[in-house]
Structure formats: structure tokens, C-alpha cells
Design an enzyme around this catalytic site. Structure first.
Site, PDB file in Angstrom:
ATOM      1  CD1 TRP A 323      39.435  35.865  37.178  1.00 50.35           C
ATOM      2  CD2 TRP A 323      38.458  35.737  39.179  1.00 50.35           C
ATOM      3  NE1 TRP A 323      38.435  34.920  37.096  1.00 50.35           N
ATOM      4  CE2 TRP A 323      37.821  34.822  38.304  1.00 50.35           C
ATOM      5  CE3 TRP A 323      38.015  35.824  40.491  1.00 50.35           C
ATOM      6  CZ2 TRP A 323      36.773  34.011  38.725  1.00 50.35           C
ATOM      7  CZ3 TRP A 323      36.958  35.017  40.909  1.00 50.35           C
ATOM      8  CH2 TRP A 323      36.356  34.126  40.020  1.00 50.35           C
ATOM      9  CG  HIS A 324      37.690  38.209  43.427  1.00 44.91           C
ATOM     10  ND1 HIS A 324      38.945  37.656  43.409  1.00 44.91           N
ATOM     11  CD2 HIS A 324      36.891  37.312  44.060  1.00 44.91           C
ATOM     12  CE1 HIS A 324      38.916  36.482  44.016  1.00 44.91           C
ATOM     13  NE2 HIS A 324      37.682  36.242  44.408  1.00 44.91           N
ATOM     14  N   GLY A 325      37.019  41.685  40.248  1.00 44.24           N
ATOM     15  CA  GLY A 325      36.252  42.828  39.800  1.00 44.24           C
ATOM     16  C   GLY A 325      37.126  43.991  39.392  1.00 44.24           C
TER      17      GLY A 325
END
Length: 469
Positions: A323-325
Site C-alpha cells: 500500500w505504501h508504494g
């Protein structure tokens, strides 16, 4: 439009003044909605239509889900909401990532394929407003909230500018009831809201950007760095990412409070956590609780045996990392935290009834901080090679300093003070701690923050780190 910019200050003053002057709650809500879309359009105007589409689709689907008594139909409507939102998120955030990995996989199989470049520009905040909007349709499907929200109310819930681009991830059950009822900040709320905003800006601009970032950037872009610099950078990034994101969260909570809205806390002294599960109860709390309620629990949580529990923990943290990247480095970071949580669960299961002594409690907290800090290396590094280089530097005492001693010393001192503050206050809230100061001390603290921010400002407005997620 950054919170730490003169443009935003002018924007906020105008919106706040109009909000106080406008009669009628409907007019105030419409003003906040228009202001929120103007705020978002300042980044990339065409992407306003993605926000509008996602908002309108979920509002319409939620109403259909709420009115329907056919469980099969309700399920398909929820699937449509999930598929639409996650497809948009997947295309914009992971399109290039998937193409690059598909090309590498085909190359490994002997098939040479050069896909055209998509040149996708990531819509800022799409991860945050997608999760906020999905929480509404899922909760309506579960019959945990009513699905009859007015469109204006729902659109404001999704796009309200304090939380739009980087959270906290506010759920419909928390914010929609506040939007429905007329409200305006009283004197105490306005005072505390402005105080939180000043503290947040100080934490971001002075600590994250001026104290920690120069040392971190120098080491993570250098060809080689010795142990003194490498440890300063690794510890400094722990301080930087906390001060950057916690600073943003304080600003968001404070700005919302200036209009009479209460947001949930997002950080609670995470570096003083007693173990990794406690860390995730204190770090990015709104994301942690979202992943728990909408991913970990639906997967089965801890209700389907120990092996399945460990698998659910790992899947949740891997997805949380992704989700962060769009990078395998974020997946690695999430997987490591999944491993820590699984190991911790196993060890605590063997000693479920044993109480930690005070000495062991502090030892556990210190171990948690060191491991979490080292795990930030793949999060910050752009590649495995960079991560390996920084890790090797932690043990290399022969490389001379490439930068002055003053920034490195200040970085160590700053991290030391940050740890002292978190351990000293980990069991009380910031509001309670600040309230224990006398009025004169409160004014002095806020004034010192403002003066220091002015002295550290040099025209370099760094974006908040979590804007890229």
C-alpha cells in the site's frame, strides 16, 4: 498546496473567515466542499474528476446496498464498489510496477517484450481517499452504518481537505455524524486546533526537514559512509519519517478542529512501544485499524487456528507494505513486520500468563525501537543495493566523515530527545501533557515553535513524505 506554505496559509485564512461569516449549516458545508476541491485541484486539476467519480460511484452503490434486501444483489454491488476503487488505485499506483515486473518475468523466460511507457502520474492522496470511501460501502454492506447519507455530506466526508491527501484515514462512522449536525469550533477547540497546527508544522519543518533530513539524504545518496554517519542517518530517518508524518497528522487534526470536526489520533509515541503489536497500535493508527478491520479480520483473523493466524498476519502486513508504494522494497518492509508480529505472537503464546518486570518492559521497548529503526532501511532505500550499502556502513568504522560534525551531532541529540519525550509520555496523551503546563508555559512553547520555524525557513518547502503514498 502544502500545509507548510504561504499559499496554504492564505487559503486557510480565507476559508476559515468565510466559514465563520456564512449563515446556515448547508452553506458552510458547501463552502468546505468547494474549498476542498480547490485545494485538491491545486495539485493536478484533471485528477479532480477521479475524486469526483470515486465519490459519486460509492455514494450511489451504498444507497443501493442499503435499500436492497437481496443478499446476493447486495454482495455484487459491494464487489462492484471494491473492483472499481481498487482498479483505479491499481492502475494509477501499480500500473508501471506491474508492467516492469511482467517484462522482467518474460525476459527470464526468454521472451523479449518492451511494453510502451504509460507515463502514469499518481493522483495525490488516492490511497487515502480510496480507503476512506471503501470503509463506507463495506460498513453499509455490514449494516454497521446507514447508507442514506446526503450527497453533499458524503462528498465532504471523502474530500475534506485536512485529511484528503495523507490522512488520517477517517471512517464514515466517525465523520458523517459530525457533518450532518451543525457545528462550529468553540474557543477551546479553536485554541487547541491552532496549537496542534503550530506543533505539527514545527515537527515537520524544524525537526523532520531541518534537523534529520540533511543527514539522511547525504548518507542515502553517498557512495560510501562510515558507521558514525550511517547510524546517524538510520536513526535520523526514524526521526524524520515520524516527525514528517506525525507532524502532518497533527496539522490535519488541528485544522479540522478549527472548523469544529474531531479526527481520530494517528500516532501515540510509537518509538516507546512495548513490542511490535504495540508499535502498530501506536504508529499510523488509522491505517493499522483499517487493515485489521477490513483485511485481517475478514481473512479469518485469529479464529481459524494458529497456522492460519500467522498467514493472515503476514498477508496483512505484505499488503500494508505494498500500500505504501509500488516497490518490492516496501513489500520487504511489510513482510519483515509481518515476521516480527508472528514471532512475537509465538513467544507470547508460550508465556501468555507471565507478566513482564519493569526491567524487561524497558528492554522490550528498546529492542522494538532498534529493530523497527533497522527495518526502516529498505523503506527509505530506493534499491536493494542502496539498502545493502547503508547496512554495511553501520559496521564500517574506517570511512571518514563526508559532512560536518555539527549536523551529525545534532541528529544524534535530536533523536535522543525524541526518544526521551516518547518514553516519558507514552501512557498519556499530548493534550493531557500540554494541559499540565501553565498558561505562560503554553504560550512560551507555541511562541518558541513559531520563532524556530521562522529561523529555519529558507524557501525550501519539502512535501510531506506520505504524499507519495
Amino acid at each position: 498546496m502544502l500545509f507548510n506554505s504561504l499559499t496554504f496559509l492564505i487559503f486557510f485564512v480565507i476559508v476559515f473567515a468565510l466559514h465563520r461569516l456564512m449563515p446556515g449549516w448547508s452553506a458552510k458545508k458547501l463552502l468546505l466542499l468547494v474549498a476542498s476541491y480547490v485545494f485538491y485541484a491545486a495539485w493536478n486539476p484533471p485528477y479532480v474528476f477521479i475524486l469526483l467519480f470515486s465519490t459519486s460511484l460509492d455514494w450511489w452503490l451504498a444507497r443501493l446496498i442499503w435499500k436492497s434486501t437481496d443478499d446476493r444483489k447486495r454482495g455484487w454491488l459491494l464487489v462492484l464498489s471494491l473492483a472499481s476503487n481498487l482498479s483505479l488505485l491499481g492502475f494509477f499506483k501499480y500500473g508501471n510496477f506491474l508492467l516492469d515486473n511482467a517484462r522482467l518475468l518474460l525476459d527470464a523466460l526468454g521472451v523479449h517484450y518492451n511494453p510502451p511507457s504509460l507515463d502514469i502520474v499518481l493522483p495525490i492522496g488516492i490511497s487515502f481517499y480510496t480507503f476512506a470511501s471503501l470503509s463506507y460501502t463495506i460498513d453499509v454492506y455490514r449494516r454497521e452504518v446507514e447508507g442514506d447519507a446526503e450527497y453533499l455530506d458524503y462528498a465532504l466526508f471523502v474530500s475534506f481537505f485536512p485529511h484528503l491527501v495523507a490522512g488520517p484515514i477517517v471512517r464514515a462512522r466517525q465523520l458523517l455524524p459530525q457533518i450532518r449536525a451543525p457545528r462550529a469550533a468553540n474557543r477551546d477547540q479553536l485554541g487547541w486546533g491552532l496549537t496542534l497546527t503550530v506543533l505539527g508544522l514545527f515537527t515537520k519543518t524544524v525537526l523532520a526537514d531541518s534537523l534529520f533530513a540533511p543527514v539522511v539524504d547525504a548518507v542515502y545518496t553517498a557512495h560510501a559512509a562510515g558507521a558514525v554517519e550511517s547510524w546517524a542517518a538510520v536513526l535520523g530517518f526514524s526521526g524524520q519519517i515520524y516527525c514528517d508524518f506525525a507532524g502532518y497528522s497533527l496539522c490535519a487534526i488541528g485544522l479540522a478542529l478549527c472548523f469544529g470536526f474531531e479526527f481520530p489520533d494517528n500516532f501515540r509515541y510509537p518509538y516507546a512501544a512495548r513490542g511490535f503489536s504495540d508499535f502498530w497500535r501506536r504508529w499510523h493508527m488509522t491505517l493499522s485499524s483499517w487493515l485489521r478491520d477490513y483485511l485481517y479480520v475478514p481473512l479469518g483473523g485469529n479464529r481459524k487456528g494458529e497456522l492460519r493466524t500467522y498467514l493472515n498476519l503476514m498477508l496483512t502486513m505484505l499488503i500494508g507494505g505494498l500500500w505504501h508504494g509500488a516497490s518490492w522494497m516496501f513489500v520487504l518492509w511489510g513482510g519483515l513486520h509481518g515476521l516480527y508480529l508472528a514471532v512475537e505472537r509465538g513467544l507470547r503464546g508460550a508465556e501468555r500468563t507471565a507478566a513482564l518486570s519493569r526491567r524487561m518492559d524497558w528492554a522490550l521497548s528498546a529492542l522494538t525501537f532498534v529493530v523497527v529503526t533497522l527495518t526502516w532501511i529498505p523503506f527509505r532505500a530506493k534499491s536493494p543495493h542502496m539498502a545493502a550499502k547503508v547496512t554495511e556502513g553501520l559496521l564500517d568504522f574506517h570511512v571518514p566523515l563526508s559532512q560536518g560534525t555539527a549536523p551529525i551531532l545534532l541528529c544524534y541529540l535530536g533523536m535522543g530527545f525524541l526518544l526521551f519525550w516518547q518514553f516519558a509520555n507514552r501512557d498519556i496523551s499530548l493534550e493531557e501533557r500540554f494541559g499540565r503546563f501553565g498558561t505562560a508555559a503554553q504560550v512560551l512553547v507555541v511562541g518558541a515553535c513559531l520563532v524556530t520555524m521562522f529561523l529555519c525557513s529558507g524557501g525550501d518547502e519539502r512535501a510531506f513524505i506520505y504524499f507519495q503514498f
